[in-house]
Design an enzyme around this catalytic site. Structure first.
Site: not given
Length: 141
Positions: A11-13
């Protein structure tokens, strides 16, 4: 080929960009989704130490219970901070990457380039549109 591991949050770019840079070097890493499978205390301490960080530097504030838990209190010991990180893995900053060349907290994502055992194989642009690697596999900037 050398073993590479990423402690990843899909979920983390930044984590996704780091994983993509690893793959752009032709490496298929072991992907540990640390929110589902958190590291044990020994592993977490080793990651932090090998990355040359303090426990506080490895602590994530944004999008975590950092403030609710009072973790900004400078009187808290490393052991207390580690306890919080183990109880709430979202507090572990990400992504940590382990290669035969070392360990880094890959923030920004291109920090991973410093420890990858193989060169980039082509152009790479981050999700936000920022070019990082040119068509010849060379770092931009």
């Amino acid at each position: 080929m050398s073993s590479t591991t990423i402690y990843h949050n899909p979920n983390c770019e930044t984590s996704r960009n780091t994983l993509a840079l690893i793959r752009n070097a032709g490496i298929e890493p072991e992907v540990i989704e640390y929110l589902k499978t958190p590291p044990d205390r020994h592993t977490l301490v080793a990651l932090i130490q090998r990355a040359g960080l303090t426990v506080r530097e490895a602590l994530r504030e944004n999008g975590t219970p950092y403030h609710e838990l009072g973790l900004g209190n400078e009187a808290l010991t490393d052991d207390m901070l580690l306890d919080a990180m183990l109880a709430h893995p979202i507090l572990i900053n990400r992504p940590f990457v382990v290669t035969s060349n070392g360990v880094c907290l890959s923030r920004p994502s291109e920090r991973v380039l410093d420890i990858l055992p193989t060169a980039q194989r082509g152009a790479f642009t981050k999700e936000d549109g920022q070019p990082v690697i040119d068509a010849l596999g060379k770092r931009i900037g």
